[in-house]
Design a protein around this motif. Structure first.
Motif, PDB file in Angstrom:
ATOM      1  N   ILE A   1      97.407  77.535  71.203  1.00  0.00           N
ATOM      2  CA  ILE A   1      98.305  76.946  69.902  1.00  0.00           C
ATOM      3  C   ILE A   1      99.364  77.554  69.538  1.00  0.00           C
ATOM      4  O   ILE A   1     100.307  77.417  68.942  1.00  0.00           O
ATOM      5  N   TYR A   2      99.127  79.092  70.010  1.00  0.00           N
ATOM      6  CA  TYR A   2     100.218  80.336  69.417  1.00  0.00           C
ATOM      7  C   TYR A   2     101.135  79.838  70.721  1.00  0.00           C
ATOM      8  O   TYR A   2     102.256  79.525  70.043  1.00  0.00           O
ATOM      9  N   LYS A   3     101.042  79.605  71.822  1.00  0.00           N
ATOM     10  CA  LYS A   3     101.866  78.663  73.015  1.00  0.00           C
ATOM     11  C   LYS A   3     102.598  78.156  72.910  1.00  0.00           C
ATOM     12  O   LYS A   3     103.594  77.881  72.755  1.00  0.00           O
ATOM     13  N   LYS A   4     102.024  76.811  72.398  1.00  0.00           N
ATOM     14  CA  LYS A   4     102.110  75.665  71.639  1.00  0.00           C
ATOM     15  C   LYS A   4     103.410  75.271  70.444  1.00  0.00           C
ATOM     16  O   LYS A   4     103.818  74.749  69.532  1.00  0.00           O
ATOM     17  N   LYS A   5     102.939  76.037  69.865  1.00  0.00           N
ATOM     18  CA  LYS A   5     103.264  76.243  68.439  1.00  0.00           C
ATOM     19  C   LYS A   5     102.361  75.513  67.697  1.00  0.00           C
ATOM     20  O   LYS A   5     103.291  75.201  66.691  1.00  0.00           O
ATOM     21  N   SER A   6     101.995  74.830  68.011  1.00  0.00           N
ATOM     22  CA  SER A   6     100.832  73.246  67.115  1.00  0.00           C
ATOM     23  C   SER A   6      99.374  73.250  67.474  1.00  0.00           C
ATOM     24  O   SER A   6      98.760  73.844  68.362  1.00  0.00           O
TER      25      SER A   6
ATOM     26  N   PRO B   1      86.540  80.818  70.794  1.00  0.00           N
ATOM     27  CA  PRO B   1      87.810  80.269  70.944  1.00  0.00           C
ATOM     28  C   PRO B   1      89.431  80.645  70.953  1.00  0.00           C
ATOM     29  O   PRO B   1      90.274  80.021  70.952  1.00  0.00           O
ATOM     30  N   ILE B   2      89.254  82.074  71.660  1.00  0.00           N
ATOM     31  CA  ILE B   2      90.631  82.387  71.497  1.00  0.00           C
ATOM     32  C   ILE B   2      91.541  81.516  72.072  1.00  0.00           C
ATOM     33  O   ILE B   2      92.737  81.683  72.486  1.00  0.00           O
TER      34      ILE B   2
ATOM     35  N   VAL C   1      84.958  88.869  60.016  1.00  0.00           N
ATOM     36  CA  VAL C   1      86.615  89.464  61.094  1.00  0.00           C
ATOM     37  C   VAL C   1      87.258  88.047  61.454  1.00  0.00           C
ATOM     38  O   VAL C   1      88.532  87.401  61.029  1.00  0.00           O
ATOM     39  N   ILE C   2      86.236  88.104  62.463  1.00  0.00           N
ATOM     40  CA  ILE C   2      87.453  86.544  63.917  1.00  0.00           C
ATOM     41  C   ILE C   2      87.213  85.642  63.353  1.00  0.00           C
ATOM     42  O   ILE C   2      88.769  84.683  63.753  1.00  0.00           O
ATOM     43  N   GLU C   3      86.848  85.134  62.519  1.00  0.00           N
ATOM     44  CA  GLU C   3      86.411  84.136  61.747  1.00  0.00           C
ATOM     45  C   GLU C   3      87.681  83.430  60.746  1.00  0.00           C
ATOM     46  O   GLU C   3      88.931  82.687  60.220  1.00  0.00           O
TER      47      GLU C   3
END
Length: 259
Positions: free
Chosen positions: A34-39, A27-28, A80-82
């Motif tokens: 999500i991080y790039k689009k801030k949504s 899922p990275i 940790v990753i979840e």
């Protein structure tokens, strides 16, 4: 020289760790988006909450069992990753989705886990404690493996494999095989049993991918071609109108100038 069951269990467990490591990292790309689009767009937090719950339970089971070190390593990483995924989701999720995530996190990953810990620590004792916890882990794992059935139904309904990537289905199937082998040679039915279902569902997904892959491509090509025809007719009509206007303009000019 015969290979011992412990050696085979270790081999399958190591391979299972490697493959499951890749599955946890899958899922990275989603969270980078999500991080790039801030949504969070239309993504849901439930799969990551369930994955965290499952990892926490298997980690607890491995700690009680004491001879399943490879379960400890991969499920520690999984926790940790979840948690990282869930934190990122909460940061960028809209208000309603964030509230729902907090409710599910409280009910499942805090409330349900606390209840299971209390029951297994104080209501059951000795070897029975490990057995009870093992079957709880089996039921959770079955629900995790059964989750893709909604995607399978969507593939059959739409005749498109757009939302069921082959690489992920193949990796999950391999992971199920490795953990089944690990549980089999470790003589632990609670580890082996849910991975039988995982293997069957993985094969089903790959079979559906083989059936509907070409159909999906034909549908996409058809959809791409269809809008071109109306576009051509619009262009042709526009060109005809322009020519007529030019002719009318020349006629008017001829009348005005007497040419």
């Amino acid at each position: 020289m015969a290979i011992s069951h412990n050696t085979l269990a270790f081999t399958f467990g190591m391979l299972g760790n490697v493959i499951s490591f890749l599955v946890f990292l899958a899922p990275i790309s989603t969270f980078y988006r999500i991080y790039k689009k801030k949504s969070t767009e239309g993504f849901q937090s439930l799969p990551y909450l369930v994955a965290l719950f499952s990892s926490m339970l298997w980690l607890y089971y491995a700690l009680l069992k004491k001879d399943a070190f490879l379960l400890i390593t991969i499920n520690s990483f999984g926790c940790v990753i979840e948690i990282i995924y869930i934190i990122l989701y909460i940061i960028y999720a809209p208000r309603d989705a964030r509230k729902l995530t907090f409710k599910l996190l409280s009910a499942m990953n805090v409330g349900s886990l606390a209840l299971i810990l209390l029951v297994t620590q104080y209501a059951v004792h000795g070897p029975l404690r490990v057995q009870v916890l093992g079957w709880i882990c089996v039921s959770i794992s079955v629900s995790v493996f059964a989750a893709p059935l909604s995607i399978v139904a969507q593939v059959v309904r739409t005749k498109s494999v757009e939302f069921m990537p082959f690489n992920l289905s193949f990796t999950l199937t391999l992971s199920a095989v490795m953990w089944f082998g690990y549980g089999l040679f470790l003589k632990d039915i609670c580890i082996a049993l849910p991975n039988v279902l995982g293997f069957v569902l993985g094969l089903l997904q790959m079979l559906l991918y083989a059936i509907y892959r070409n159909r999906g491509e034909k549908t996409i090509q058809k959809e791409k071609k269809t809008p071109i025809e109306p576009l051509k007719s619009i262009v042709i009509e526009t060109q005809l109108v322009e020519k007529n206007e030019q002719k009318d303009g020349k006629s008017e000019e001829s009348i005005a100038t007497g040419v």
